[in-house]
Design a protein around this motif. Structure first.
Motif, mmCIF file in Angstrom:
data_model
loop_
_atom_site.group_PDB
_atom_site.id
_atom_site.type_symbol
_atom_site.label_atom_id
_atom_site.label_comp_id
_atom_site.label_asym_id
_atom_site.label_seq_id
_atom_site.Cartn_x
_atom_site.Cartn_y
_atom_site.Cartn_z
ATOM 1 N N VAL A 1 0.697 -1.266 0.176
ATOM 2 C CA VAL A 1 0.148 0.288 0.307
ATOM 3 C C VAL A 1 0.719 1.370 -0.464
ATOM 4 C CG1 VAL A 1 -1.644 1.700 1.246
ATOM 5 C CG2 VAL A 1 -1.726 -1.632 1.482
ATOM 6 N N VAL B 1 -7.216 3.133 4.233
ATOM 7 C CA VAL B 1 -6.465 3.158 3.454
ATOM 8 C C VAL B 1 -5.852 1.193 4.055
ATOM 9 C CG1 VAL B 1 -5.244 4.780 2.826
ATOM 10 C CG2 VAL B 1 -3.962 3.792 3.813
ATOM 11 N N SER B 2 -6.309 0.299 5.008
ATOM 12 C CA SER B 2 -5.937 -0.114 5.438
ATOM 13 C C SER B 2 -6.796 -1.039 4.905
ATOM 14 C CB SER B 2 -5.436 -0.752 7.092
ATOM 15 O OG SER B 2 -3.651 0.918 7.212
ATOM 16 N N SER C 1 -1.441 -2.426 11.184
ATOM 17 C CA SER C 1 -0.627 -1.659 10.934
ATOM 18 C C SER C 1 -0.913 -0.603 10.663
ATOM 19 C CB SER C 1 -2.243 -1.509 9.455
ATOM 20 O OG SER C 1 -3.089 -0.393 10.211
ATOM 21 N N ASP D 1 -5.498 3.724 -2.804
ATOM 22 C CA ASP D 1 -5.743 2.817 -1.616
ATOM 23 C C ASP D 1 -6.566 2.562 -0.775
ATOM 24 O OD1 ASP D 1 -2.625 2.501 -2.618
ATOM 25 O OD2 ASP D 1 -2.560 3.803 -1.027
ATOM 26 N N ARG E 1 -8.839 0.652 -3.284
ATOM 27 C CA ARG E 1 -9.033 -0.847 -3.621
ATOM 28 C C ARG E 1 -9.197 -0.848 -1.698
ATOM 29 N NH1 ARG E 1 -3.820 -3.250 -1.322
ATOM 30 N NH2 ARG E 1 -3.364 -5.292 -2.794
ATOM 31 N N ALA E 2 -8.706 -0.885 -0.947
ATOM 32 C CA ALA E 2 -9.538 -1.352 0.488
ATOM 33 C C ALA E 2 -10.908 -1.585 0.782
ATOM 34 C CB ALA E 2 -8.955 -0.533 1.279
ATOM 35 N N ARG F 1 -1.434 -3.500 -7.238
ATOM 36 C CA ARG F 1 -3.097 -3.444 -7.384
ATOM 37 C C ARG F 1 -3.718 -4.653 -7.559
ATOM 38 N NH1 ARG F 1 -7.433 -1.295 -10.149
ATOM 39 N NH2 ARG F 1 -6.484 -1.986 -12.134
#
Length: 464
Positions: free
Chosen positions: A5, A129-130, A138, A196, A199-200, A276
């Protein structure tokens, strides 16, 4: 997975400098009040409490503002958090050279307030974002960089001795660069936040959907690849690959040399990082999982060009596979005997080193190791590469046997004829993208794809 990430990579880099600036300040500040203004323990405690209250007020205020920052853009809170840290640096310079106690107290309170404003924006961004599976990790992982920053950037270079050699004011001033550099690094991550976060949330949405399917649908997807990108250095190899494999299904993954077939298998196994997208196995997010963990979950890859231990005997290779599978010893031993019954040539050479086996026998042994492990998903890369047709037929017999016992199979092949005799469905890749996915009967009607596969295979043979 965390280092995949980009935003987290910037945050962890910033933590080195934040740690070197924050932790030393926590115990240098009371010494500053003592040495510069000769305050007693009680007075220093009161000022410490005042600073803590100011920091808490900064947290509360920034907590209200963070919502409005998010409205301007997902990266806006991290940008503001970076500037907040940068602002602490000059504040420490003012504090270090404050000529009198009232001014020092005012500056210290303002710096504490500004420093507190950093927290809500930073934590909000990191939570967004995690990936959900590793979100708590994280946060805990970041603490390691704080401690490491104190040692690497403050103690080892000798900055920790400035107080003894040059005075407490210089020691406070020496912390200024850490806050400025840390803030600038943190701010630079704001441009990655939106991607990010997307994506998460996509991973979380897909995970929820897969769990819903497993509760309501009759046919389960054992493997789902969603928008997978993979690069080797600066060269991108996979571009938004989407693949769905039902439990117990066998598919042929076709494509010319360099299409990205082997890279996709390596990404699924955890052998290469995913830039990704996400990969789910049996409903669980396995993106970035270590290869030994994907193996333990029941995912096995048979690499092209054999996958044996050449210095071990045939028996030892099979015993290693049995041990690694974690199956009961009696069950694993029965599978080993079954393999030897299927491949008499291996039984005749059971005590010989695997390195002296022929290419076909080495591939038999590799598949035998996979059979002993009883995987949920078996991925075979170039089964027929360089082997005689009679040997390939023997290997296919074992592949069918593994499949009949409920194992899903991905068979990577350049030989269309071979793949279509085994697979129920075909997927064709070209230049890192999937161009076709459907029943093998439909693939036979696509002359453009078949021509590309055959021409690619012919080119490889000519070069060879």
């Amino acid at each position: 997975m965390l280092f995949a990430v980009p935003t987290l990579r910037r945050q962890y880099a910033a933590w080195w400098f934040i740690g070197a600036g924050f932790l030393p300040l926590a115990f240098l500040l009371p010494l500053y009040y003592k040495r510069a203004f000769h305050l007693g323990v009680f007075q220093r405690g009161v000022l410490g409490s005042l600073g803590a209250a100011a920091a808490f007020a900064g947290v509360l205020l920034a907590g209200k503002w963070t919502a409005s920052w998010l409205a301007k853009g997902m990266g806006e809170p991290l940008k503001r958090a970076g500037w907040v840290l940068v602002a602490v640096g000059p504040g420490l310079l003012l504090l270090a050279w404050a000529p009198n106690l009232p001014l020092a107290i005012i500056v210290a309170v303002v710096v504490s307030f500004i420093g507190g404003m950093f927290t809500p924006a930073f934590i909000t961004t990191q939570a967004f974002v995690s990936p959900a599976r590793v979100r708590s990790l994280s946060f805990g992982f970041g603490l390691l960089f704080i401690v490491a920053g104190v040692w690497v950037l403050w103690i080892v270079p000798g900055v920790s001795r400035v107080s003894d050699h040059d005075g407490i004011r210089w020691a406070i001033a020496a912390l200024t660069p850490y806050w400025i550099i840390g803030g600038l690094i943190l701010r630079s991550g704001h441009k990655f936040v939106a991607a990010d976060v997307g994506r998460a949330f996509a991973i979380l949405t897909t995970t929820a959907e897969l769990h819903r399917r497993r509760l309501s649908a009759s046919a389960n997807s054992i493997l789902v690849c969603q928008d997978v990108d993979v690069s080797y250095g600066q060269v991108q190899v996979l571009f938004g690959v989407n693949l769905d494999l039902a439990e117990g299904e066998i598919i042929a993954l076709l494509g010319t040399n360099g299409a990205g077939k082997s890279t996709l298998l390596r990404a699924i196994s955890g052998l290469v990082p995913v830039q990704r997208g996400a990969i789910f196995f049996d409903g669980e997010d396995v993106t970035g999982m270590e290869p030994e963990d994907t193996f333990a979950a029941g995912l096995v890859q048979v690499p092209g060009g054999r996958g044996i231990f050449p210095s071990l005997t045939v028996r030892e290779n099979l015993e290693v596979a049995a041990w690694a599978s974690g199956r009961p010893r009696a069950d694993a031993a029965a599978s080993v005997h079954e393999i030897l019954d299927l491949f008499p040539s291996l039984e005749r050479r059971i005590e010989q080193q695997a390195s002296v086996l022929s290419g076909g026998e080495q591939q038999m042994l590799t598949l035998g190791q996979a059979f002993v492990g009883r995987p949920r998903l078996l991925m075979i890369d170039e089964l027929s590469l360089g082997l005689a047709p009679i040997v390939v037929e023997e290997l296919l017999r074992l592949v069918r046997r593994i499949h009949e016992e409920g194992t899903a199979v991905i068979l990577v092949e350049q030989s269309v004829n071979l793949a279509l005799t085994v697979a129920e469905r075909a997927v064709f890749m070209e230049k890192g993208e999937i161009r076709f996915a459907g029943p093998t009967s439909e693939l036979l009607e696509r002359d453009d794809i078949l021509r590309a596969v055959f021409l690619g295979a012919a080119t490889v043979e000519t070069v060879t």
